[in-house]
Design an enzyme around this catalytic site. Structure first.
Site, PDB file in Angstrom:
ATOM      1  N   HIS A  78      28.397  51.523  43.141  1.00  0.00           N
ATOM      2  CA  HIS A  78      27.531  51.953  42.646  1.00  0.00           C
ATOM      3  C   HIS A  78      27.435  51.608  41.068  1.00  0.00           C
ATOM      4  O   HIS A  78      28.170  50.685  40.015  1.00  0.00           O
ATOM      5  CB  HIS A  78      27.883  53.233  42.454  1.00  0.00           C
ATOM      6  CG  HIS A  78      28.234  54.335  43.634  1.00  0.00           C
ATOM      7  ND1 HIS A  78      27.040  54.480  44.489  1.00  0.00           N
ATOM      8  CD2 HIS A  78      29.243  54.262  44.533  1.00  0.00           C
ATOM      9  CE1 HIS A  78      27.374  54.942  45.739  1.00  0.00           C
ATOM     10  NE2 HIS A  78      28.472  55.444  45.084  1.00  0.00           N
ATOM     11  N   THR A 142      41.559  41.364  41.690  1.00  0.00           N
ATOM     12  CA  THR A 142      40.647  41.343  41.513  1.00  0.00           C
ATOM     13  C   THR A 142      40.817  39.913  41.111  1.00  0.00           C
ATOM     14  O   THR A 142      39.167  39.678  40.395  1.00  0.00           O
ATOM     15  CB  THR A 142      40.783  42.384  40.167  1.00  0.00           C
ATOM     16  OG1 THR A 142      42.063  42.131  39.441  1.00  0.00           O
ATOM     17  CG2 THR A 142      41.150  43.833  40.366  1.00  0.00           C
ATOM     18  N   LYS A 143      41.228  38.646  41.068  1.00  0.00           N
ATOM     19  CA  LYS A 143      41.279  37.605  40.620  1.00  0.00           C
ATOM     20  C   LYS A 143      41.800  36.632  42.161  1.00  0.00           C
ATOM     21  O   LYS A 143      42.356  37.733  42.919  1.00  0.00           O
ATOM     22  CB  LYS A 143      42.479  37.372  39.361  1.00  0.00           C
ATOM     23  CG  LYS A 143      42.226  38.020  38.294  1.00  0.00           C
ATOM     24  CD  LYS A 143      41.684  37.583  37.250  1.00  0.00           C
ATOM     25  CE  LYS A 143      41.714  38.197  35.773  1.00  0.00           C
ATOM     26  NZ  LYS A 143      41.178  39.468  35.949  1.00  0.00           N
ATOM     27  N   ARG A 157      49.209  41.254  41.244  1.00  0.00           N
ATOM     28  CA  ARG A 157      50.151  39.841  40.816  1.00  0.00           C
ATOM     29  C   ARG A 157      50.781  38.703  41.671  1.00  0.00           C
ATOM     30  O   ARG A 157      51.661  39.707  42.386  1.00  0.00           O
ATOM     31  CB  ARG A 157      51.275  40.117  39.057  1.00  0.00           C
ATOM     32  CG  ARG A 157      50.393  40.981  38.118  1.00  0.00           C
ATOM     33  CD  ARG A 157      49.516  40.513  37.400  1.00  0.00           C
ATOM     34  NE  ARG A 157      49.094  41.152  36.698  1.00  0.00           N
ATOM     35  CZ  ARG A 157      47.555  41.403  35.053  1.00  0.00           C
ATOM     36  NH1 ARG A 157      47.235  40.903  36.008  1.00  0.00           N
ATOM     37  NH2 ARG A 157      47.667  41.954  34.661  1.00  0.00           N
TER      38      ARG A 157
END
Ligand SMILES: CC(C)(COP(=O)(O)OP(=O)(O)OC[C@H]1O[C@@H](n2cnc3c(N)ncnc32)[C@H](O)[C@@H]1OP(=O)(O)O)[C@@H](O)C(=O)NCCC(=O)NCCS
Length: 164
Positions: A78, A142-143, A157
């Site tokens: 969204h 996220t990475k 991590r």
């Protein structure tokens, strides 16, 4: 979830090449959106959700294990603007229209061969998970994850490197 042994046995006894796109349906209740390319054989438990858009696209490699309640997104779902979200809700729940994804930030997700994604993990847009990597349970990735690396946590991590 299939065990490593049963998958090994399956690939050894399977003389013909696997179909290009195949999800093991024996234990899968999967929602797979558009723009998703499954390269080979993936095995998943219940409630897998792969939310792909044509703008971003998601690629899943071969012999990938995806545990239950995993979400994979190539977009933000969204807008950060409340007006757009209000419009989304009206469109989907009251007007019976499809969610408008074209304006959302989207970026390709690639999950390479032999990755294991632990239960209740979320893979966010733009992430590449390298070959043989492991995502510990309940991680938010996220990475990019390098090949043969164990990651955990929110945000995920590196815990340690794994044997190639
Ligand atoms: C990652 C995993 C495989 C364990 O690997 P392991 O090598 O035995 O790791 P350990 O239990 O020795 O833990 C090593 C460290 O990682 C941490 N850790 C382990 N799992 C974690 C998780 N899911 N999230 C955050 N940290 C985690 C531990 O707390 C420990 O931290 P410390 O070194 O500070 O003490 C396991 O924890 C996991 O997440 N399995 C997935 C299970 C699953 O999703 N099953 C569904 C069916 S496929």
């Amino acid at each position: 979830m299939a065990t490593a042994d049963s998958l090994r046995e399956q690939s050894q006894t399977n003389s013909s090449p696997a179909p290009r796109s195949e999800v093991d349906e024996r234990r899968t209740a999967a929602w797979i959106g558009q723009g998703v390319l499954v390269e080979g054989r993936i095995t998943s438990s219940q409630d897998l959700r792969i939310d792909g858009t044509v703008e971003g696209t998601i690629e899943v490699g071969n012999h990938v294990l995806i545990a239950h309640m995993v979400d994979i997104h190539d977009n933000n779902s969204h807008s950060l603007d409340w007006r757009d979200r209000r419009e989304d809700a009206l469109n989907v729940f009251e007007r019976g229209r499809a969610l408008e994804t074209a304006k959302m930030p989207a970026a390709q997700v690639v999950i390479e061969d032999d990755v294991w994604i632990g239960a209740k993990s979320t893979i966010m847009k733009g992430v590449r998970i390298g070959r043989g990597a492991v995502v510990a349970a309940a991680s938010v990735v996220t990475k990019a994850v390098p090949p043969f690396t164990l990651v955990a946590g929110n945000p995920a991590r590196t815990l340690r490197e794994l044997t190639p």
